[in-house]
Design a protein around this motif. Sequence first.
Motif, PDB file in Angstrom:
ATOM      1  N   GLN A 281      65.098  93.318 -23.014  1.00 35.27           N
ATOM      2  CA  GLN A 281      64.423  92.165 -22.430  1.00 35.27           C
ATOM      3  C   GLN A 281      63.137  92.590 -21.709  1.00 35.27           C
ATOM      4  OE1 GLN A 281      67.320  90.273 -19.954  1.00 35.27           O
ATOM      5  NE2 GLN A 281      68.536  89.527 -21.677  1.00 35.27           N
ATOM      6  N   ASN A 282      63.077  93.844 -21.312  1.00 31.06           N
ATOM      7  CA  ASN A 282      61.880  94.360 -20.649  1.00 31.06           C
ATOM      8  C   ASN A 282      60.917  95.027 -21.630  1.00 31.06           C
ATOM      9  OD1 ASN A 282      62.532  93.692 -17.881  1.00 31.06           O
ATOM     10  ND2 ASN A 282      64.153  95.207 -18.037  1.00 31.06           N
ATOM     11  N   LEU A 283      61.110  94.752 -22.915  1.00 30.53           N
ATOM     12  CA  LEU A 283      60.197  95.241 -23.960  1.00 30.53           C
ATOM     13  C   LEU A 283      60.095  96.764 -23.952  1.00 30.53           C
ATOM     14  CD1 LEU A 283      57.343  92.586 -23.621  1.00 30.53           C
ATOM     15  CD2 LEU A 283      59.285  92.576 -25.189  1.00 30.53           C
ATOM     16  N   VAL A 284      61.184  97.419 -24.345  1.00 31.51           N
ATOM     17  CA  VAL A 284      61.207  98.880 -24.441  1.00 31.51           C
ATOM     18  C   VAL A 284      60.265  99.316 -25.557  1.00 31.51           C
ATOM     19  CG1 VAL A 284      62.638 100.886 -24.937  1.00 31.51           C
ATOM     20  CG2 VAL A 284      63.572  98.996 -23.584  1.00 31.51           C
ATOM     21  N   ALA A 285      59.312 100.182 -25.235  1.00 27.98           N
ATOM     22  CA  ALA A 285      58.332 100.660 -26.209  1.00 27.98           C
ATOM     23  C   ALA A 285      58.822 101.956 -26.838  1.00 27.98           C
ATOM     24  CB  ALA A 285      56.983 100.873 -25.535  1.00 27.98           C
ATOM     25  N   LEU A 286      58.916 101.993 -28.163  1.00 25.23           N
ATOM     26  CA  LEU A 286      59.365 103.193 -28.858  1.00 25.23           C
ATOM     27  C   LEU A 286      58.222 104.198 -28.957  1.00 25.23           C
ATOM     28  CD1 LEU A 286      61.518 101.639 -31.720  1.00 25.23           C
ATOM     29  CD2 LEU A 286      62.180 102.266 -29.397  1.00 25.23           C
ATOM     30  N   PRO A 287      58.496 105.485 -28.751  1.00 26.47           N
ATOM     31  CA  PRO A 287      57.407 106.474 -28.712  1.00 26.47           C
ATOM     32  C   PRO A 287      56.897 106.901 -30.077  1.00 26.47           C
ATOM     33  CG  PRO A 287      59.507 107.534 -28.291  1.00 26.47           C
ATOM     34  CD  PRO A 287      59.793 106.070 -28.392  1.00 26.47           C
ATOM     35  N   ASP A 388      68.435 109.447 -38.276  1.00 24.23           N
ATOM     36  CA  ASP A 388      68.600 109.643 -36.841  1.00 24.23           C
ATOM     37  C   ASP A 388      67.443 110.498 -36.330  1.00 24.23           C
ATOM     38  OD1 ASP A 388      70.938 108.187 -36.680  1.00 24.23           O
ATOM     39  OD2 ASP A 388      72.206 109.908 -37.128  1.00 24.23           O
ATOM     40  N   ILE A 389      66.797 110.029 -35.272  1.00 22.75           N
ATOM     41  CA  ILE A 389      65.624 110.711 -34.712  1.00 22.75           C
ATOM     42  C   ILE A 389      66.003 111.385 -33.395  1.00 22.75           C
ATOM     43  CG2 ILE A 389      63.204 110.459 -34.056  1.00 22.75           C
ATOM     44  CD1 ILE A 389      63.787 109.605 -36.903  1.00 22.75           C
ATOM     45  N   ASN A 390      65.549 112.612 -33.221  1.00 23.20           N
ATOM     46  CA  ASN A 390      65.757 113.339 -31.965  1.00 23.20           C
ATOM     47  C   ASN A 390      64.399 113.841 -31.477  1.00 23.20           C
ATOM     48  OD1 ASN A 390      67.089 114.459 -29.828  1.00 23.20           O
ATOM     49  ND2 ASN A 390      67.622 116.342 -30.886  1.00 23.20           N
ATOM     50  N   LEU A 391      64.116 113.650 -30.177  1.00 22.48           N
ATOM     51  CA  LEU A 391      62.826 114.074 -29.636  1.00 22.48           C
ATOM     52  C   LEU A 391      62.908 114.170 -28.121  1.00 22.48           C
ATOM     53  CD1 LEU A 391      61.444 111.333 -28.217  1.00 22.48           C
ATOM     54  CD2 LEU A 391      61.143 110.708 -30.596  1.00 22.48           C
ATOM     55  N   LYS A 392      61.868 114.758 -27.521  1.00 23.73           N
ATOM     56  CA  LYS A 392      61.723 114.765 -26.070  1.00 23.73           C
ATOM     57  C   LYS A 392      60.236 114.797 -25.722  1.00 23.73           C
ATOM     58  CE  LYS A 392      62.276 119.793 -25.640  1.00 23.73           C
ATOM     59  NZ  LYS A 392      63.038 120.885 -24.993  1.00 23.73           N
ATOM     60  N   ILE A 393      59.883 114.117 -24.622  1.00 20.95           N
ATOM     61  CA  ILE A 393      58.498 114.038 -24.170  1.00 20.95           C
ATOM     62  C   ILE A 393      58.472 114.363 -22.685  1.00 20.95           C
ATOM     63  CG2 ILE A 393      56.413 112.622 -24.093  1.00 20.95           C
ATOM     64  CD1 ILE A 393      57.694 110.797 -26.166  1.00 20.95           C
ATOM     65  N   GLN A 394      57.801 115.447 -22.323  1.00 23.67           N
ATOM     66  CA  GLN A 394      57.723 115.858 -20.933  1.00 23.67           C
ATOM     67  C   GLN A 394      56.757 114.955 -20.151  1.00 23.67           C
ATOM     68  OE1 GLN A 394      59.598 118.207 -19.701  1.00 23.67           O
ATOM     69  NE2 GLN A 394      60.273 119.413 -21.453  1.00 23.67           N
ATOM     70  N   GLN A 395      57.068 114.789 -18.859  1.00 20.83           N
ATOM     71  CA  GLN A 395      56.202 114.055 -17.928  1.00 20.83           C
ATOM     72  C   GLN A 395      55.934 112.625 -18.365  1.00 20.83           C
ATOM     73  OE1 GLN A 395      55.561 115.253 -14.983  1.00 20.83           O
ATOM     74  NE2 GLN A 395      56.542 117.181 -15.515  1.00 20.83           N
ATOM     75  N   LEU A 396      56.961 111.972 -18.915  1.00 20.41           N
ATOM     76  CA  LEU A 396      56.818 110.580 -19.315  1.00 20.41           C
ATOM     77  C   LEU A 396      58.110 109.830 -19.038  1.00 20.41           C
ATOM     78  CD1 LEU A 396      55.332 108.238 -20.730  1.00 20.41           C
ATOM     79  CD2 LEU A 396      56.303 109.076 -22.883  1.00 20.41           C
ATOM     80  N   ALA A 397      58.022 108.752 -18.269  1.00 20.13           N
ATOM     81  CA  ALA A 397      59.119 107.799 -18.106  1.00 20.13           C
ATOM     82  C   ALA A 397      58.718 106.558 -18.880  1.00 20.13           C
ATOM     83  CB  ALA A 397      59.355 107.480 -16.633  1.00 20.13           C
ATOM     84  N   ILE A 398      59.233 106.430 -20.085  1.00 20.89           N
ATOM     85  CA  ILE A 398      58.724 105.395 -20.993  1.00 20.89           C
ATOM     86  C   ILE A 398      59.060 103.993 -20.521  1.00 20.89           C
ATOM     87  CG2 ILE A 398      60.692 105.190 -22.562  1.00 20.89           C
ATOM     88  CD1 ILE A 398      58.501 105.548 -24.828  1.00 20.89           C
ATOM     89  N   SER A 399      60.038 103.863 -19.632  1.00 19.66           N
ATOM     90  CA  SER A 399      60.411 102.548 -19.108  1.00 19.66           C
ATOM     91  C   SER A 399      59.401 102.038 -18.084  1.00 19.66           C
ATOM     92  CB  SER A 399      61.785 102.617 -18.447  1.00 19.66           C
ATOM     93  OG  SER A 399      61.728 103.411 -17.274  1.00 19.66           O
ATOM     94  N   GLY A 400      58.608 102.944 -17.526  1.00 16.71           N
ATOM     95  CA  GLY A 400      57.692 102.569 -16.464  1.00 16.71           C
ATOM     96  C   GLY A 400      58.250 102.775 -15.078  1.00 16.71           C
ATOM     97  N   VAL A 401      59.480 103.288 -14.984  1.00 17.38           N
ATOM     98  CA  VAL A 401      60.084 103.563 -13.683  1.00 17.38           C
ATOM     99  C   VAL A 401      59.366 104.751 -13.041  1.00 17.38           C
ATOM    100  CG1 VAL A 401      62.180 104.332 -12.512  1.00 17.38           C
ATOM    101  CG2 VAL A 401      62.321 102.628 -14.331  1.00 17.38           C
ATOM    102  N   LYS A 402      58.863 104.572 -11.834  1.00 12.61           N
ATOM    103  CA  LYS A 402      58.124 105.623 -11.138  1.00 12.61           C
ATOM    104  C   LYS A 402      58.599 105.732  -9.689  1.00 12.61           C
ATOM    105  CE  LYS A 402      54.899 106.899 -14.188  1.00 12.61           C
ATOM    106  NZ  LYS A 402      54.651 108.294 -14.602  1.00 12.61           N
TER     107      LYS A 402
END
Length: 432
Positions: A281-287, A388-402
Amino acid sequence: MTIKVNSQLKPAAEMIHSLFLVNQSGDIFLEKHWKSVISRTVCDYFFEAKEKAVQPENVPPVLQTPHHYLITIYRDKLFFLSVVQTEISPLFVIEFLHRVADTFQDYFGECSESIIKDNVVTVYELLEEMLDNGFPLATESNVLKEMIRPPTILRSVVNTLTGSSNVGDTLPTGQLSNIPWRRAGVKYTNNEAYFDVIEEIDAIVDKSGTTVFAEIQGVIEASVKLTGMPDLTLSFMNPRLLDDMSFHPCVRFKRWEAERVLSFIPPDGNFTLMTYHVTSQNLVALPVYVKQNISFFETGSCGRLDITIGPKQTMGKTVEGLMVTVYMPKSVLSVNLTASQGNYTYDLTSKLLVWDIGKLNPQKLPNLRGGLTMQSGAPRPEENPALDINLKIQQLAISGVKVSRLDMYGEKYKPFKGVKYLTKAGKFQVRT
């Protein structure tokens, strides 16, 4: 005086009867019983479910047998299988099993079969203290470390020579206070408090690239090494994004409800401060996005595969640890593919294709393409396999939580403090 007892009420002490630790191969390498011994044959129901599951994570967490309930978690390539004889909240048992795995991780540095076997005496001592007659007793790491000293090489040598054990002689100080998660008299030369905001994306994407389902599972892991009895507050820039929160017992829940601020006296060392969800509902953005085409020809024994993957919503951050997993139909005998980046493997037994890309290069998008060889005369698969996709991104909170700020009260020194962010793929699947 006559006291009437309701015979329908079952004692809470009947929570967990036995615990089995099972490796990926299906071998039981450790078992612990708190009452009478239950035969290992009760695990056969679990092994049947494990055989039917495509992946270990897909084994049902709760299984019903004629006389027992089997409640299981999968952590660090190990199954923690508990046997329960009466009806009880499964989430209660699951939470306890995660506490056991977290305690092993904290004590030994990792939770693996070899480490558990090397420290089997300490493991049994911990289980004896964590569960009393089948019901949780001491589950806080700080309390346990005062009762059972963590193993060291020197301590192991002394125990061998003297015949002593790691069990302490005094009652933990935390048990005598209203802050049982923190021991008294903590002192550090370097005072520091670090927090890791880790988010996992669970998503299902259809063949056109449209997001069918997406949500974020978030967790804030803390490593706090502060002298004395510090009182911390953690504030967020956008707490409205958080949903379905679960807090460590140290958090003052009433203040969170009133001000949306985390106020707490932290445990000493590493602990999970909170978990949360961010729903679609909060529009999760896929990386990342995936372009794929998997086809099996109507005639002949062959097929074709073409997969391309690229960055989408990464905020300029680098995508690392990128991996694509495809469970091929049983009729696929072999693959003849070319990877523009990374390398791939195909297991003939499990029919598992794994494309290990590594770090994503935005200027040169990785591609995997080539032919598939099918069994002669085998029917065309009714459904194409999912990715199935597996990944990691450093220094990113994709939800916008800060995290906006961290303040400390009750102590006069100034600690070192910091926050790191990490986005990972959870159950991230592209349906073809």
